[in-house]
Design a protein around this motif. Structure first.
Motif: not given
Length: 67
Positions: A22-40
């Motif tokens: 779960x702590x990896x979400x801090x790494x993704x924060x700012x790099x990944x957003x919901x818009x980066x996912x294609x599947x709802x």
């Protein structure tokens, strides 16, 4: 201009990595957003994980599925 490259496998891998570590979400924060996912469903799962984090709750399969 190039079209974005989408990979459902990468989306699944990103979500699974957050569930496992779960702590990896801090790494993704700012790099990944919901818009980066294609599947709802993947967008929803990612948002649930971010909301759990904001609420200071643990990110685990049971809580994510419950939401």
């Amino acid at each position: 201009m190039f079209a974005p490259i989408y990979s459902l496998e990468l989306e699944k891998l990103a979500l699974a990595s957050i569930l496992k570590h779960p702590d990896i979400i801090y790494t993704y924060d700012g790099l990944v957003s919901e818009k980066d996912f294609t599947k709802e469903e993947h967008k929803t799962i990612y948002n649930v994980m971010k909301n759990l984090l904001a609420a200071k709750k643990s990110i685990d399969c049971a809580l994510v599925a419950e939401q």
